[in-house]
Design a protein around this motif. Structure first.
Motif, PDB file in Angstrom:
ATOM      1  N   THR A 159     -15.858  -6.154  12.934  1.00  0.00           N
ATOM      2  CA  THR A 159     -14.543  -6.496  12.404  1.00  0.00           C
ATOM      3  C   THR A 159     -13.461  -6.468  13.486  1.00  0.00           C
ATOM      4  O   THR A 159     -12.483  -7.211  13.422  1.00  0.00           O
ATOM      5  CB  THR A 159     -14.183  -5.646  11.165  1.00  0.00           C
ATOM      6  OG1 THR A 159     -13.093  -6.256  10.482  1.00  0.00           O
ATOM      7  CG2 THR A 159     -13.823  -4.237  11.511  1.00  0.00           C
ATOM      8  N   GLN A 208      -8.556   2.898  -0.527  1.00  0.00           N
ATOM      9  CA  GLN A 208      -9.474   1.762  -0.636  1.00  0.00           C
ATOM     10  C   GLN A 208      -9.211   1.062  -1.960  1.00  0.00           C
ATOM     11  O   GLN A 208      -9.142   1.709  -3.013  1.00  0.00           O
ATOM     12  CB  GLN A 208     -10.931   2.212  -0.584  1.00  0.00           C
ATOM     13  CG  GLN A 208     -11.879   1.028  -0.765  1.00  0.00           C
ATOM     14  CD  GLN A 208     -13.319   1.389  -0.548  1.00  0.00           C
ATOM     15  OE1 GLN A 208     -13.640   2.148   0.356  1.00  0.00           O
ATOM     16  NE2 GLN A 208     -14.191   0.843  -1.369  1.00  0.00           N
ATOM     17  N   ALA A 248      -8.906  -4.693   6.489  1.00  0.00           N
ATOM     18  CA  ALA A 248     -10.327  -4.345   6.377  1.00  0.00           C
ATOM     19  C   ALA A 248     -10.804  -3.569   7.603  1.00  0.00           C
ATOM     20  O   ALA A 248     -11.635  -2.664   7.482  1.00  0.00           O
ATOM     21  CB  ALA A 248     -11.163  -5.611   6.185  1.00  0.00           C
ATOM     22  N   PHE A 283     -11.840  -6.960  -4.129  1.00  0.00           N
ATOM     23  CA  PHE A 283     -12.408  -7.694  -3.007  1.00  0.00           C
ATOM     24  C   PHE A 283     -12.717  -9.137  -3.383  1.00  0.00           C
ATOM     25  O   PHE A 283     -12.370 -10.056  -2.640  1.00  0.00           O
ATOM     26  CB  PHE A 283     -13.628  -6.958  -2.452  1.00  0.00           C
ATOM     27  CG  PHE A 283     -13.236  -5.665  -1.791  1.00  0.00           C
ATOM     28  CD1 PHE A 283     -12.825  -5.642  -0.479  1.00  0.00           C
ATOM     29  CD2 PHE A 283     -13.248  -4.474  -2.511  1.00  0.00           C
ATOM     30  CE1 PHE A 283     -12.429  -4.460   0.136  1.00  0.00           C
ATOM     31  CE2 PHE A 283     -12.861  -3.280  -1.915  1.00  0.00           C
ATOM     32  CZ  PHE A 283     -12.444  -3.268  -0.595  1.00  0.00           C
ATOM     33  N   PRO A 296     -13.232  -2.010  -6.487  1.00  0.00           N
ATOM     34  CA  PRO A 296     -14.248  -3.029  -6.177  1.00  0.00           C
ATOM     35  C   PRO A 296     -13.871  -4.453  -6.608  1.00  0.00           C
ATOM     36  O   PRO A 296     -14.139  -5.403  -5.874  1.00  0.00           O
ATOM     37  CB  PRO A 296     -15.486  -2.541  -6.929  1.00  0.00           C
ATOM     38  CG  PRO A 296     -15.308  -1.062  -7.032  1.00  0.00           C
ATOM     39  CD  PRO A 296     -13.820  -0.852  -7.171  1.00  0.00           C
ATOM     40  N   ASN A 322     -12.474  -0.026   7.354  1.00  0.00           N
ATOM     41  CA  ASN A 322     -13.779   0.206   7.973  1.00  0.00           C
ATOM     42  C   ASN A 322     -13.705   1.352   8.972  1.00  0.00           C
ATOM     43  O   ASN A 322     -14.589   2.216   9.014  1.00  0.00           O
ATOM     44  CB  ASN A 322     -14.246  -1.074   8.655  1.00  0.00           C
ATOM     45  CG  ASN A 322     -15.705  -1.057   9.068  1.00  0.00           C
ATOM     46  OD1 ASN A 322     -16.334  -2.103   9.126  1.00  0.00           O
ATOM     47  ND2 ASN A 322     -16.269   0.089   9.383  1.00  0.00           N
ATOM     48  N   TRP A 325      -5.545  -9.656   5.957  1.00  0.00           N
ATOM     49  CA  TRP A 325      -6.560  -8.952   5.165  1.00  0.00           C
ATOM     50  C   TRP A 325      -7.661  -8.404   6.071  1.00  0.00           C
ATOM     51  O   TRP A 325      -8.131  -7.276   5.878  1.00  0.00           O
ATOM     52  CB  TRP A 325      -7.155  -9.865   4.093  1.00  0.00           C
ATOM     53  CG  TRP A 325      -8.211  -9.171   3.293  1.00  0.00           C
ATOM     54  CD1 TRP A 325      -9.554  -9.279   3.441  1.00  0.00           C
ATOM     55  CD2 TRP A 325      -8.017  -8.201   2.239  1.00  0.00           C
ATOM     56  NE1 TRP A 325     -10.217  -8.465   2.549  1.00  0.00           N
ATOM     57  CE2 TRP A 325      -9.295  -7.795   1.799  1.00  0.00           C
ATOM     58  CE3 TRP A 325      -6.894  -7.669   1.632  1.00  0.00           C
ATOM     59  CZ2 TRP A 325      -9.475  -6.867   0.783  1.00  0.00           C
ATOM     60  CZ3 TRP A 325      -7.079  -6.751   0.615  1.00  0.00           C
ATOM     61  CH2 TRP A 325      -8.353  -6.356   0.197  1.00  0.00           C
ATOM     62  N   CYS A 326      -8.063  -9.176   7.069  1.00  0.00           N
ATOM     63  CA  CYS A 326      -9.085  -8.699   8.001  1.00  0.00           C
ATOM     64  C   CYS A 326      -8.584  -7.487   8.783  1.00  0.00           C
ATOM     65  O   CYS A 326      -9.347  -6.549   9.037  1.00  0.00           O
ATOM     66  CB  CYS A 326      -9.521  -9.812   8.944  1.00  0.00           C
ATOM     67  SG  CYS A 326     -10.515 -11.091   8.135  1.00  0.00           S
ATOM     68  N   VAL A 382      -9.478 -11.070  -3.848  1.00  0.00           N
ATOM     69  CA  VAL A 382      -8.801 -11.410  -2.595  1.00  0.00           C
ATOM     70  C   VAL A 382      -9.583 -12.454  -1.808  1.00  0.00           C
ATOM     71  O   VAL A 382      -9.010 -13.421  -1.300  1.00  0.00           O
ATOM     72  CB  VAL A 382      -8.584 -10.138  -1.736  1.00  0.00           C
ATOM     73  CG1 VAL A 382      -8.128 -10.482  -0.336  1.00  0.00           C
ATOM     74  CG2 VAL A 382      -7.579  -9.214  -2.411  1.00  0.00           C
ATOM     75  N   TRP A 383     -10.891 -12.284  -1.692  1.00  0.00           N
ATOM     76  CA  TRP A 383     -11.665 -13.191  -0.843  1.00  0.00           C
ATOM     77  C   TRP A 383     -11.729 -14.613  -1.374  1.00  0.00           C
ATOM     78  O   TRP A 383     -11.778 -15.567  -0.580  1.00  0.00           O
ATOM     79  CB  TRP A 383     -13.065 -12.637  -0.597  1.00  0.00           C
ATOM     80  CG  TRP A 383     -13.065 -11.680   0.537  1.00  0.00           C
ATOM     81  CD1 TRP A 383     -13.212 -10.328   0.475  1.00  0.00           C
ATOM     82  CD2 TRP A 383     -12.835 -11.981   1.913  1.00  0.00           C
ATOM     83  NE1 TRP A 383     -13.100  -9.771   1.730  1.00  0.00           N
ATOM     84  CE2 TRP A 383     -12.870 -10.770   2.638  1.00  0.00           C
ATOM     85  CE3 TRP A 383     -12.596 -13.161   2.622  1.00  0.00           C
ATOM     86  CZ2 TRP A 383     -12.694 -10.713   4.020  1.00  0.00           C
ATOM     87  CZ3 TRP A 383     -12.422 -13.096   3.994  1.00  0.00           C
ATOM     88  CH2 TRP A 383     -12.469 -11.895   4.670  1.00  0.00           C
ATOM     89  N   ASN A 400     -20.900  -8.131   6.767  1.00  0.00           N
ATOM     90  CA  ASN A 400     -21.639  -7.664   5.590  1.00  0.00           C
ATOM     91  C   ASN A 400     -23.041  -7.207   5.953  1.00  0.00           C
ATOM     92  O   ASN A 400     -23.539  -6.209   5.424  1.00  0.00           O
ATOM     93  CB  ASN A 400     -21.720  -8.766   4.533  1.00  0.00           C
ATOM     94  CG  ASN A 400     -20.369  -9.092   3.949  1.00  0.00           C
ATOM     95  OD1 ASN A 400     -19.535  -8.225   3.763  1.00  0.00           O
ATOM     96  ND2 ASN A 400     -20.141 -10.361   3.686  1.00  0.00           N
TER      97      ASN A 400
END
Length: 179
Positions: free
Chosen positions: A132, A64, A167, A70, A67, A171, A163-164, A73-74, A116
């Motif tokens: 997701t 992972q 993710a 994120f 923190p 997840n 990226w999704c 990247v976003w 989220n």
């Protein structure tokens, strides 16, 4: 040389109004896209509590990202979504095509923000995973529709889709480790 072959003309969203002046409609499309993406980011961020005891107690994989990654990247991903949406919507040739692309984007952004709320606010990695997975399908649809209209905009969405997908894997790993 811009599409249409006029040296010095400025093109925005496929519409030109003369030398160096984008059309109002072109600016409006980019503005609406940016507002929709900003609303998505703000709505999603309101649900995140990465400092909560619940989140800290989750077993997470060693791969992972930290923190801070994120947000790093976003931010550019959201900017690329806004640009791609504004650009592609301006390249549509029919009202039907524009409506379908806008609807695909709206579904995608809803799923984006919804993750989220499901993962953090509901504290449900499994519900987040379901969201997701749907987001990945939505990304494929958005890429397909955008690619039909504007290949440059579709290419700009590839990092977002990638990226999704990452993710989703993250997840899934968290859900597996904590159920």
């Amino acid at each position: 040389m811009p599409v249409g072959g006029k040296p010095g003309s400025m093109e925005l969203s496929g519409e030109r109004t003369g030398i160096g002046r984008p059309s109002r409609e072109g600016w409006r499309r980019y503005g609406v896209a940016a507002a929709a993406v900003t609303a998505t980011a703000v709505t999603g961020a309101r649900a995140v509590d990465a400092d909560s005891a619940w989140y800290a107690a989750l077993r997470k994989p060693s791969w992972q990202p930290p923190p801070w990654a994120f947000g790093a990247v976003w931010t550019p991903l959201y900017a690329s979504i806004a640009w791609a949406a504004g650009h592609a919507l301006g390249r549509t040739t029919t009202r039907r095509e524009r409506t379908a692309l806008a609807a695909s984007l709206a579904v995608n952004l809803s799923l984006n923000a919804g993750w989220n709320w499901l993962f953090f606010a509901r504290r449900s990695p499994v519900a987040g995973l379901a969201d997701t997975l749907l987001l990945d399908l939505s990304n494929a649809d958005l890429l397909r529709r955008t690619g039909r209209t504007d290949r440059a905009a579709a290419r700009a969405l590839i990092p977002y889709a990638a990226w999704c997908a990452f993710a989703t894997a993250l997840n899934a790993s968290i859900a597996r480790r904590n159920t």
